[in-house]
Design an enzyme around this catalytic site. Structure first.
Site, mmCIF file in Angstrom:
data_model
loop_
_atom_site.group_PDB
_atom_site.id
_atom_site.type_symbol
_atom_site.label_atom_id
_atom_site.label_comp_id
_atom_site.label_asym_id
_atom_site.label_seq_id
_atom_site.Cartn_x
_atom_site.Cartn_y
_atom_site.Cartn_z
ATOM 1 C CG HIS A 158 -1.727 1.222 1.353
ATOM 2 N ND1 HIS A 158 -2.849 1.452 0.583
ATOM 3 C CD2 HIS A 158 -1.561 2.308 2.119
ATOM 4 C CE1 HIS A 158 -3.329 2.633 0.900
ATOM 5 N NE2 HIS A 158 -2.576 3.168 1.839
ATOM 6 N NE ARG B 141 -2.446 0.351 -4.250
ATOM 7 C CZ ARG B 141 -3.328 -0.427 -3.645
ATOM 8 N NH1 ARG B 141 -3.509 -1.643 -4.068
ATOM 9 N NH2 ARG B 141 -4.017 0.012 -2.627
ATOM 10 C CG ASN C 74 9.349 10.668 14.678
ATOM 11 O OD1 ASN C 74 9.334 10.694 13.462
ATOM 12 N ND2 ASN C 74 9.129 9.570 15.386
ATOM 13 C CG ASP D 14 7.813 17.089 20.744
ATOM 14 O OD1 ASP D 14 6.712 17.319 21.281
ATOM 15 O OD2 ASP D 14 8.055 16.027 20.125
ATOM 16 C CB THR E 186 8.725 5.513 6.338
ATOM 17 O OG1 THR E 186 9.351 5.346 7.621
ATOM 18 C CG2 THR E 186 9.638 6.274 5.416
ATOM 19 C CG LEU F 222 8.593 1.455 8.263
ATOM 20 C CD1 LEU F 222 9.448 1.046 7.078
ATOM 21 C CD2 LEU F 222 7.949 0.228 8.876
ATOM 22 N N GLY F 223 9.704 4.703 11.657
ATOM 23 C CA GLY F 223 10.727 5.329 12.504
ATOM 24 C C GLY F 223 10.783 4.761 13.916
HETATM 25 P P1 ADP Z 1 6.370 8.348 11.020
HETATM 26 O O1 ADP Z 1 7.349 8.047 9.973
HETATM 27 O O2 ADP Z 1 4.965 8.380 10.542
HETATM 28 O O3 ADP Z 1 6.751 9.523 11.845
HETATM 29 P P2 ADP Z 1 7.039 6.854 13.360
HETATM 30 O O4 ADP Z 1 7.099 5.412 13.585
HETATM 31 O O5 ADP Z 1 8.304 7.620 13.520
HETATM 32 O O6 ADP Z 1 6.396 7.064 11.942
HETATM 33 O O7 ADP Z 1 5.957 7.447 14.343
HETATM 34 C C1 ADP Z 1 4.698 6.839 14.443
HETATM 35 C C2 ADP Z 1 3.647 7.848 14.756
HETATM 36 O O8 ADP Z 1 3.857 8.388 16.061
HETATM 37 C C3 ADP Z 1 3.668 9.027 13.848
HETATM 38 O O9 ADP Z 1 2.908 8.800 12.673
HETATM 39 C C4 ADP Z 1 3.076 10.120 14.696
HETATM 40 O O10 ADP Z 1 1.655 10.058 14.610
HETATM 41 C C5 ADP Z 1 3.458 9.737 16.108
HETATM 42 N N1 ADP Z 1 4.613 10.529 16.602
HETATM 43 C C6 ADP Z 1 5.907 10.166 16.611
HETATM 44 N N2 ADP Z 1 6.683 11.090 17.162
HETATM 45 C C7 ADP Z 1 5.857 12.115 17.525
HETATM 46 C C8 ADP Z 1 6.058 13.387 18.153
HETATM 47 N N3 ADP Z 1 7.262 13.788 18.537
HETATM 48 N N4 ADP Z 1 4.959 14.149 18.370
HETATM 49 C C9 ADP Z 1 3.736 13.731 17.991
HETATM 50 N N5 ADP Z 1 3.484 12.548 17.397
HETATM 51 C C10 ADP Z 1 4.529 11.751 17.156
#
Ligand code: ADP
Length: 446
Positions: free
Chosen positions: A219, A222, A338, A367, A398, A400-401
């Site tokens: 997904h 795509r 993030n 933050d 992504t 996946l962070g």
């Molecule tokens: P992404 O690549 O979408 O950031 P992550 O795995 O890094 O994926 O984070 C998963 C989810 O956690 C994010 O989509 C976001 O909704 C939430 N998130 C991560 N870090 C923060 C942050 N510092 N403040 C607010 N939301 C966060």
């Protein structure tokens, strides 16, 4: 035996002699004959007595010591006793083997149930008792059908086709703690059956996760591909002004970059899963990692936020961290990026290294961003889990962070702690164990 025959004949001769001597003179031969018969009868009586003693002993079994019987019966007794002893030893040996065999089956991670021809439980091991909720003693002799009422299993049992296994929910399965059992029957002996069970919960969960993962990756790839395809088609079919063309090409580059990031995060995850544990003897300066992170964060903040963020990083950290530097940097920069991506411009981001009282140390990224509702917190480290799916495209992540951060932390024996409240910002911290920490050499000699 010969000596016994001689004795018998000597007794006969003695009887005949006495009969001959004591009988009236006109019938000496009748007297001898009578003496012989009487001697034979006496012999038989004594023998009968000895036989009766032996029979009594055999009837009483081991309760009575073997009588001292001379002669043939004595020999029969001795032989019988040694035969009995041999048999007893064989029985004890067989019992010990059976006990060993059952003990081995007891330790089996698979459930084993022996069923008689009527489908009653003859024996089951501990694992089977756990799987099916049986009582190992009380349920012996119970019909399996009365205890295991799953319709799938009932149909499988009734069909008498045991060439395959069936998967059924464990009787103690609940929504929060599901349990899936693979069970199969095998016919043996005189209509008996062997029931084997295997806990396949983890296997099924892993398979479901794999399916979800493939579906998610497809997904995620795509979506930018569709967008890219659309732009290419537009450029091919429409006569666009150079300005518009430029705009389209910029959007296409963004989509290509998104796919690039996704593939590189996927590769990072697969490397983390497949590589050996990070070394305990490779030391890296925390300050150097922090500096690399700061450079990246400032560049990213300048790119995505206006006004830029207020960034603060710990300085003068004199600690070394053992592990894989690329992994550590990847985890730290994921947390920092993030924070930068989710915190609106002008917000504050603090990256702090703090030694903890128990010898551990913590890297925290705090933050003043939007914060996260508590119901999302336990799922944040799942692959592709996002709090706000519709915003995912804007923030350029992504999904996946945090999965990468958690993996890296686990591989380094560290823990990832997340604290966040909507409207009050977030705090992500990796707590490293003391074994992976060391004071920098310069400080030791300062
Ligand atoms: P992404 O690549 O979408 O950031 P992550 O795995 O890094 O994926 O984070 C998963 C989810 O956690 C994010 O989509 C976001 O909704 C939430 N998130 C991560 N870090 C923060 C942050 N510092 N403040 C607010 N939301 C966060």
């Amino acid at each position: 035996m010969l000596w016994r025959l001689i004795r018998f004949f000597l007794l006969q001769a003695l009887g005949a002699g006495l009969g001959f001597a004591l009988w009236p003179l006109q019938y000496p031969f009748q007297g001898a004959l009578l003496g012989t018969v009487l001697a034979g009868a006496a012999w038989a009586l004594v023998d009968l007595g000895r036989g009766a003693k032996l029979l009594h002993w055999l009837r009483e079994g081991a309760l009575v010591p073997m009588p001292e019987v001379p002669g043939l019966w004595g020999e029969v007794g001795t032989r019988t006793r040694s035969l009995l002893r041999e048999r007893e030893q064989q029985l004890a040996h067989s019992d010990a083997r059976l006990a060993e065999f059952l003990a081995a089956i007891q330790t089996s991670p698979n459930g084993v149930v022996l069923l008689d021809a009527q489908g009653r439980i003859e024996w089951c091991n501990r694992t089977a008792a756990e799987h099916f909720g049986f009582d190992q003693q009380r349920d012996l002799g119970q019909h399996l059908g009365n205890l295991l009422r799953d319709p799938v299993f009932a149909a499988y049992q009734a069909a008498h086709d045991y060439s395959h296994a069936v998967v059924i929910p464990g009787p103690r399965s609940t929504v929060s703690r599901p349990m899936r059992l693979s069970v199969d029957l095998h016919a043996y002996g005189d209509g008996r059956r062997l029931l084997l069970s295997r806990d396949v919960t983890a296997l099924e969960q892993a398979e479901a996760m794999r399916r979800d993962f493939v579906a998610n990756v497809s997904h995620e790839i795509r979506t930018p591909l569709t967008v890219l395809g659309g732009f290419v088609e537009t450029l091919q079919t429409l006569q666009l002004k150079p300005q518009e063309q430029q705009r389209y090409l910029t959007l296409m580059a963004q989509q290509a970059q998104r796919m690039h990031l996704l593939v590189s995060d996927l590769l990072t995850l697969s490397r983390l899963e497949g590589s050996p544990p990070p070394p305990l003897e490779e030391w890296h300066s925390v300050q150097a990692l922090m500096d690399d992170c700061e450079r990246e964060a400032r560049a990213l903040s300048a790119l995505v936020a206006a006004p830029p963020h207020i960034l603060s990083f710990s300085s003068n950290v004199h600690t070394e961290l053992a592990g894989a530097s690329s992994e550590l940097l990847s985890a730290m920069s994921n947390l920092v990026s993030n924070a930068v991506r989710y915190t609106p411009g002008g917000g504050r981001i603090d990256v702090v290294w703090t030694p903890l009282p128990d010898g551990r140390a913590e890297l925290s990224v705090q933050d003043t961003g939007p914060g996260i509702s508590p119901e999302h917190l336990p799922r944040l480290t799942e692959r592709f889990y996002r709090v706000d799916r519709s915003r995912a495209r804007e923030t350029g992540g992504t999904g996946l962070g945090l999965a990468i951060v958690k993996h890296v932390a686990q591989r380094h024996g560290a823990e990832l702690k997340i604290e966040s409240r909507p409207g009050q910002g977030s705090r992500f911290a990796i707590q490293f164990p003391a074994v992976r920490l060391m004071e920098s050499v310069q400080t030791q000699f300062a």
